[in-house]
Design a protein around this motif. Sequence first.
Motif, PDB file in Angstrom:
ATOM      1  N   SER A 238       0.802  -1.222   0.000  1.00 45.70           N
ATOM      2  CA  SER A 238       0.000   0.000   0.000  1.00 45.70           C
ATOM      3  C   SER A 238       0.837   1.276   0.000  1.00 45.70           C
ATOM      4  N   SER A 239       2.120   1.204  -0.312  1.00 53.35           N
ATOM      5  CA  SER A 239       2.948   2.405  -0.325  1.00 53.35           C
ATOM      6  C   SER A 239       2.539   3.318  -1.472  1.00 53.35           C
ATOM      7  N   PRO A 240       2.678   4.640  -1.320  1.00 53.16           N
ATOM      8  CA  PRO A 240       2.301   5.580  -2.379  1.00 53.16           C
ATOM      9  C   PRO A 240       2.994   5.300  -3.708  1.00 53.16           C
ATOM     10  N   GLN A 241       4.244   4.914  -3.660  1.00 54.82           N
ATOM     11  CA  GLN A 241       4.968   4.626  -4.898  1.00 54.82           C
ATOM     12  C   GLN A 241       4.354   3.428  -5.625  1.00 54.82           C
ATOM     13  N   THR A 242       3.964   2.408  -4.860  1.00 58.64           N
ATOM     14  CA  THR A 242       3.341   1.245  -5.473  1.00 58.64           C
ATOM     15  C   THR A 242       1.992   1.601  -6.084  1.00 58.64           C
ATOM     16  N   LEU A 243       1.203   2.431  -5.398  1.00 57.67           N
ATOM     17  CA  LEU A 243      -0.097   2.837  -5.933  1.00 57.67           C
ATOM     18  C   LEU A 243       0.066   3.600  -7.248  1.00 57.67           C
ATOM     19  N   GLN A 244       1.067   4.439  -7.302  1.00 57.28           N
ATOM     20  CA  GLN A 244       1.329   5.188  -8.538  1.00 57.28           C
ATOM     21  C   GLN A 244       1.735   4.239  -9.664  1.00 57.28           C
ATOM     22  N   THR A 245       2.615   3.295  -9.340  1.00 55.64           N
ATOM     23  CA  THR A 245       3.085   2.356 -10.364  1.00 55.64           C
ATOM     24  C   THR A 245       1.951   1.468 -10.861  1.00 55.64           C
ATOM     25  N   MET A 246       1.081   0.980  -9.957  1.00 56.03           N
ATOM     26  CA  MET A 246      -0.003   0.104 -10.382  1.00 56.03           C
ATOM     27  C   MET A 246      -0.986   0.859 -11.275  1.00 56.03           C
ATOM     28  N   ALA A 247      -1.224   2.136 -10.965  1.00 55.90           N
ATOM     29  CA  ALA A 247      -2.125   2.922 -11.795  1.00 55.90           C
ATOM     30  C   ALA A 247      -1.539   3.133 -13.192  1.00 55.90           C
ATOM     31  N   GLU A 248      -0.271   3.427 -13.261  1.00 55.21           N
ATOM     32  CA  GLU A 248       0.371   3.638 -14.557  1.00 55.21           C
ATOM     33  C   GLU A 248       0.360   2.363 -15.396  1.00 55.21           C
ATOM     34  N   ARG A 249       0.628   1.243 -14.758  1.00 50.86           N
ATOM     35  CA  ARG A 249       0.624  -0.022 -15.489  1.00 50.86           C
ATOM     36  C   ARG A 249      -0.785  -0.401 -15.936  1.00 50.86           C
ATOM     37  N   ALA A 250      -1.762  -0.143 -15.082  1.00 48.75           N
ATOM     38  CA  ALA A 250      -3.142  -0.464 -15.442  1.00 48.75           C
ATOM     39  C   ALA A 250      -3.592   0.349 -16.652  1.00 48.75           C
ATOM     40  N   VAL A 251      -3.255   1.633 -16.678  1.00 47.36           N
ATOM     41  CA  VAL A 251      -3.628   2.475 -17.815  1.00 47.36           C
ATOM     42  C   VAL A 251      -2.904   2.026 -19.081  1.00 47.36           C
ATOM     43  N   ALA A 252      -1.631   1.690 -18.953  1.00 45.15           N
ATOM     44  CA  ALA A 252      -0.880   1.209 -20.118  1.00 45.15           C
ATOM     45  C   ALA A 252      -1.480  -0.082 -20.656  1.00 45.15           C
ATOM     46  N   MET A 253      -1.896  -0.979 -19.772  1.00 44.17           N
ATOM     47  CA  MET A 253      -2.530  -2.230 -20.191  1.00 44.17           C
ATOM     48  C   MET A 253      -3.874  -1.966 -20.861  1.00 44.17           C
ATOM     49  N   ALA A 254      -4.652  -1.044 -20.303  1.00 39.39           N
ATOM     50  CA  ALA A 254      -5.966  -0.746 -20.864  1.00 39.39           C
ATOM     51  C   ALA A 254      -5.862  -0.213 -22.287  1.00 39.39           C
ATOM     52  N   LYS A 255      -4.850   0.585 -22.540  1.00 44.32           N
ATOM     53  CA  LYS A 255      -4.681   1.152 -23.880  1.00 44.32           C
ATOM     54  C   LYS A 255      -4.417   0.075 -24.928  1.00 44.32           C
ATOM     55  N   GLU A 256      -3.895  -1.075 -24.488  1.00 45.24           N
ATOM     56  CA  GLU A 256      -3.608  -2.175 -25.409  1.00 45.24           C
ATOM     57  C   GLU A 256      -4.724  -3.210 -25.455  1.00 45.24           C
ATOM     58  N   ALA A 257      -5.708  -3.092 -24.558  1.00 44.15           N
ATOM     59  CA  ALA A 257      -6.788  -4.075 -24.492  1.00 44.15           C
ATOM     60  C   ALA A 257      -7.782  -3.860 -25.629  1.00 44.15           C
ATOM     61  N   PRO A 258      -8.511  -4.903 -26.029  1.00 45.10           N
ATOM     62  CA  PRO A 258      -9.534  -4.732 -27.068  1.00 45.10           C
ATOM     63  C   PRO A 258     -10.718  -3.921 -26.551  1.00 45.10           C
ATOM     64  N   GLU A 259     -11.389  -3.240 -27.421  1.00 48.41           N
ATOM     65  CA  GLU A 259     -12.564  -2.462 -27.031  1.00 48.41           C
ATOM     66  C   GLU A 259     -13.723  -3.404 -26.701  1.00 48.41           C
ATOM     67  N   ASP A 260     -14.484  -3.023 -25.707  1.00 49.55           N
ATOM     68  CA  ASP A 260     -15.665  -3.783 -25.293  1.00 49.55           C
ATOM     69  C   ASP A 260     -16.796  -2.783 -25.090  1.00 49.55           C
ATOM     70  N   PRO A 261     -17.835  -2.815 -25.931  1.00 43.58           N
ATOM     71  CA  PRO A 261     -18.901  -1.814 -25.818  1.00 43.58           C
ATOM     72  C   PRO A 261     -19.762  -1.965 -24.576  1.00 43.58           C
ATOM     73  N   TYR A 262     -19.616  -3.081 -23.829  1.00 42.90           N
ATOM     74  CA  TYR A 262     -20.519  -3.342 -22.720  1.00 42.90           C
ATOM     75  C   TYR A 262     -19.926  -3.014 -21.351  1.00 42.90           C
ATOM     76  N   ILE A 263     -18.636  -2.739 -21.276  1.00 47.97           N
ATOM     77  CA  ILE A 263     -18.024  -2.474 -19.982  1.00 47.97           C
ATOM     78  C   ILE A 263     -18.321  -1.040 -19.532  1.00 47.97           C
ATOM     79  N   GLY A 264     -18.069  -0.762 -18.272  1.00 48.48           N
ATOM     80  CA  GLY A 264     -18.252   0.585 -17.748  1.00 48.48           C
ATOM     81  C   GLY A 264     -18.848   0.573 -16.360  1.00 48.48           C
ATOM     82  N   LEU A 265     -18.625   1.652 -15.642  1.00 48.57           N
ATOM     83  CA  LEU A 265     -19.171   1.785 -14.300  1.00 48.57           C
ATOM     84  C   LEU A 265     -20.667   2.035 -14.348  1.00 48.57           C
ATOM     85  N   ALA A 266     -21.303   1.867 -13.195  1.00 43.64           N
ATOM     86  CA  ALA A 266     -22.719   2.186 -13.073  1.00 43.64           C
ATOM     87  C   ALA A 266     -22.929   3.692 -13.199  1.00 43.64           C
TER      88      ALA A 266
END
Length: 446
Positions: free
Chosen positions: A70-98
């Motif tokens: 839960s360190s701040p550096q880890t939270l920053q790194t996980m967010a950056e990696r998640a966004v980088a992964m999302a940009k490479e993921a296929p589009e899905d018209p059904y996903i999204g928050l409520a």
Amino acid sequence: MKLDDLTHAMLDAARKAGADAADAMAIHGTSVSIDVRGGALEQADRSEGIDLGLRVFVGQRQANVSVSDSSPQTLQTMAERAVAMAKEAPEDPYIGLAEPAQIATEWDWGALELADPSDEPDPQMLLQDAAEAEASALAVEGVTQVQTAVGGYSATQIHLAATNGFSGGYSRTGRAVSCVAIAGEGEQMERDYDGDHRIFQSDLRAATEIGTTAGIRAVSRLNAIQPPTGAYPVLFDERISSSLIGHLLAAANGASIARGASWLRDCLGQDVLPKHLSLIENPHRPRVEASRPFDAEGLPTRQRAIVEDGILTGWTLDLANARKLNMESTGNAARGVASPPSPATWNVALTQGSQTRAELLRDMGTGLLVTSMIGSTINPTTGDYSRGAAGFWVENGEISHAVNECTIAGNLRDILRNLVPANDARQHLSRVVPSLLVEGLTLAGN
């Protein structure tokens, strides 16, 4: 940091990393397990830690990342990696928050009684439970050894937050005792078990009762033989009858329906159970493990009839699968920190009958009482059903002898439409299902 602060810190990191939207989950868990063998401590385990999960959206693309730091550096790194992964993921018209109007805003977490306010039990207390269960099992004539006797405790805190404005959390506790007894010797050995798991320690059955029951069950299975092959009535004992309802729930899962991979896919609005039976989901039952005030997407949970008077009324849906089917979510999203949501059921209860198990045995005449099952061959698209079973042979309405090494076969459509329930369901379980009698199943035995 508190769990709610951690989830919002993950959301802030996701926004800074370029996510259009995100949700975050934080789970802190503690578990203790004490194993006894031969009257002495065999193994003691304790684990405590935090797990964090972040799901981000970039347009109609998503990615999920989990960490245990839960360190701040880890939270920053996980967010950056998640966004980088999302940009490479296929589009899905059904996903999204409520949508903000869909999310839960009020709930009475205290009324659900999901956490025992008493102190965590001392390990010595868990050791005593396990030792008493083992000693009680060994005191049953015919029991030769106890494979395992365990006392356990767990406590979990959960918090979920999302950029749509939802934020909520709750706690759970659990207290358990279990025992597996072995009767007989050599090639004639048989084993059986008993156990109890409750949210409140005061509700837990006595360890001596659990051990004794495990021993009696093991001894009753001695000298088992194969039953005859043929078509016979089968009574599924209350211990394992919920597995039949589990197959129905799996087939009504929205993910399976959306894929077209369910034998129920064309059965909406049709009879799937006898007309006098209903299957009701209620996620707000106090002191029951599967209760919850909101689902994993922040939607309010509610009572609903999955089957009403025998008729299938709807699917179990999260947001994505509801959108695929052009329907509304039923508030049944479940998830862990490492995966996106998927549909799951909460507490369910099947209508009970008016007869006792003994009365159903009497009425079935000659057939099989199943008390344990092994293996599973279920065709999810056709409903063809085949499982290994053991239990007791019934002659003239009375238990005659133990049986094993047999297979039960049929089709779930026919099995479920011909259920006859007893009245022996245990009310504290998340699946309240009594013993179930089914006429004319195929047995493969001797």
